[in-house]
Design an enzyme around this catalytic site. Structure first.
Site, mmCIF file in Angstrom:
data_model
loop_
_atom_site.group_PDB
_atom_site.id
_atom_site.type_symbol
_atom_site.label_atom_id
_atom_site.label_comp_id
_atom_site.label_asym_id
_atom_site.label_seq_id
_atom_site.Cartn_x
_atom_site.Cartn_y
_atom_site.Cartn_z
ATOM 1 C CE1 TYR A 33 0.969 3.939 -6.927
ATOM 2 C CE2 TYR A 33 2.304 2.594 -8.187
ATOM 3 C CZ TYR A 33 2.144 3.386 -7.199
ATOM 4 O OH TYR A 33 3.157 3.427 -6.202
ATOM 5 N NE ARG A 52 -0.511 -3.782 -3.411
ATOM 6 C CZ ARG A 52 0.902 -3.598 -3.715
ATOM 7 N NH1 ARG A 52 1.682 -3.755 -2.696
ATOM 8 N NH2 ARG A 52 1.497 -3.567 -4.969
ATOM 9 C CE LYS A 146 1.644 -0.248 -6.088
ATOM 10 N NZ LYS A 146 2.823 0.310 -5.519
ATOM 11 C CG LEU A 202 2.091 -0.567 -0.625
ATOM 12 C CD1 LEU A 202 0.433 -0.159 -0.859
ATOM 13 C CD2 LEU A 202 2.504 -0.767 -1.805
HETATM 14 N N1 PDD Z 1 6.462 0.503 -5.521
HETATM 15 N N2 PDD Z 1 6.052 0.795 -0.506
HETATM 16 C C1 PDD Z 1 6.037 1.465 -1.394
HETATM 17 C C2 PDD Z 1 6.000 3.036 -0.968
HETATM 18 C C3 PDD Z 1 6.041 1.071 -2.794
HETATM 19 O O1 PDD Z 1 5.979 2.280 -3.594
HETATM 20 C C4 PDD Z 1 6.474 0.024 -3.129
HETATM 21 C C5 PDD Z 1 6.278 -0.404 -4.560
HETATM 22 C C6 PDD Z 1 6.504 -0.859 -2.137
HETATM 23 C C7 PDD Z 1 6.790 -2.344 -2.422
HETATM 24 O O2 PDD Z 1 5.193 -2.906 -2.979
HETATM 25 P P1 PDD Z 1 5.350 -4.373 -3.878
HETATM 26 O O3 PDD Z 1 6.360 -5.303 -3.305
HETATM 27 O O4 PDD Z 1 3.967 -4.798 -3.869
HETATM 28 O O5 PDD Z 1 5.967 -3.744 -5.232
HETATM 29 C C8 PDD Z 1 6.301 -0.712 -0.771
HETATM 30 C C9 PDD Z 1 6.214 0.274 -6.755
HETATM 31 C C10 PDD Z 1 6.832 -0.742 -7.537
HETATM 32 C C11 PDD Z 1 6.094 1.343 -7.624
HETATM 33 O O6 PDD Z 1 5.454 2.426 -7.051
HETATM 34 O O7 PDD Z 1 6.569 1.510 -8.763
#
Ligand code: PDD
Length: 283
Positions: A33, A52, A146, A202
């Protein structure tokens, strides 16, 4: 107006969007996702999110069903149909529907694609401090993917909630990995530290932008291990994600970080972040 979602080639009301119980996403959490913020109708860091998505699909051998242009067009259509200028776009690609429940996927299986919007929690001009709890990172060793299988993250985030905290900061053997839903940064003597990208975190899109903005502002960033002890003696601790942007952490469990004040580097980067967003909106 009902929410309109895109599901496998069709735009439908969210309440009518249905998938089979045999979908591998439903049965196995077999899918990838993305969450992409949209400000004033413009997707933020779209090519980075789509890159990504493509990398993660490749890592788990799910064929990316669309080109970058097709994704872009789909996202634009969903945003437009929902008439929401500021929103969060959720994309999910599962490996798809298969006749029999079997861990092994048949080659013919065709990905299930969902694109929907949900309310955007970030976008505030104000920085909001949060309280975090420190928890052992109980997840698997492919946190760079992800994956929609988020049971570990959910357990950790729920434990944080139960402790009255808005995020869990995770560690493996006293080395900080990331948050349950975010990346982690600390500041010490004017230098920013954040764990390096590897299989245990991530690679956050917001994390990368923060590093870019810090470097532009001539603030030194070191991507290196952070011990849990260093969290407590840091001048600043923050977490970042597409939905939170930068969130200063002023308390971890019962310990107050940096006298409970939001640090000057968090404030500076928050301002630069908002200015960067504005240039995208004005473009
Ligand atoms: N989550 N690490 C984890 C485990 C995450 O779930 C997320 C973001 C991030 C930050 O990634 P980014 O900057 O690309 O949003 C790091 C999203 C927002 C979610 O699961 O809703």
């Amino acid at each position: 107006m009902p929410s309109i979602v895109y599901l496998n080639g069709e735009f439908v009301a969210r309440s009518n969007a249905k998938i089979s119980v045999l979908d591998r996403g439903f049965l196995f959490g077999d899918g990838i996702y993305e969450v992409i913020p949209v400000y004033q109708g413009k997707s933020f860091r779209l090519s980075e999110h789509l890159a990504r998505l493509n990398d993660c699909l490749h890592k788990v051998q799910i064929t990316n069903p669309y080109t970058e242009k097709q994704w872009q067009s789909l996202i634009e259509q969903v945003v437009e149909k929902n008439d929401e200028k500021n929103t969060s776009v959720y994309i999910q690609v599962s490996r798809g529907f298969q006749q029999e429940r079997n861990h092994v996927a048949t080659p013919a299986v065709k990905p299930t694609v969902l694109v929907m919007t949900s309310p955007l929690s970030s976008g505030d001009a104000e920085l909001k401090p949060i309280k975090a709890t420190l928890l052992e990172d109980i997840r698997w060793k492919h946190c760079d993917i992800k994956s929609i299988a988020l049971l570990g993250n959910i357990m950790l985030r729920q434990e944080a909630e139960a402790r009255g905290c808005q995020e869990a900061i995770l560690h493996r053997k006293q080395k900080v990995t990331e948050g349950a839903t975010s990346n982690v940064f600390i500041v010490k003597s004017g230098v920013i530290y954040t764990p390096e990208k590897n299989q245990y975190i991530l690679g956050g899109i917001t994390r990368d932008l923060i590093i870019e903005l810090a470097e532009k502002a001539s603030i030194k960033v070191i991507e290196a291990q952070i011990s849990t002890d260093e969290l407590f003696t840091a001048d600043e601790v923050w977490v970042s994600s597409s939905s939170r942007e930068i969130s200063p952490v002023t308390q971890i469990d019962d310990k107050i970080i940096a006298q409970g004040e939001i640090g000057s580097i968090a404030k500076k980067l928050h301002c630069d972040f908002q200015a960067f967003k504005q240039t995208l909106i004005n473009d």
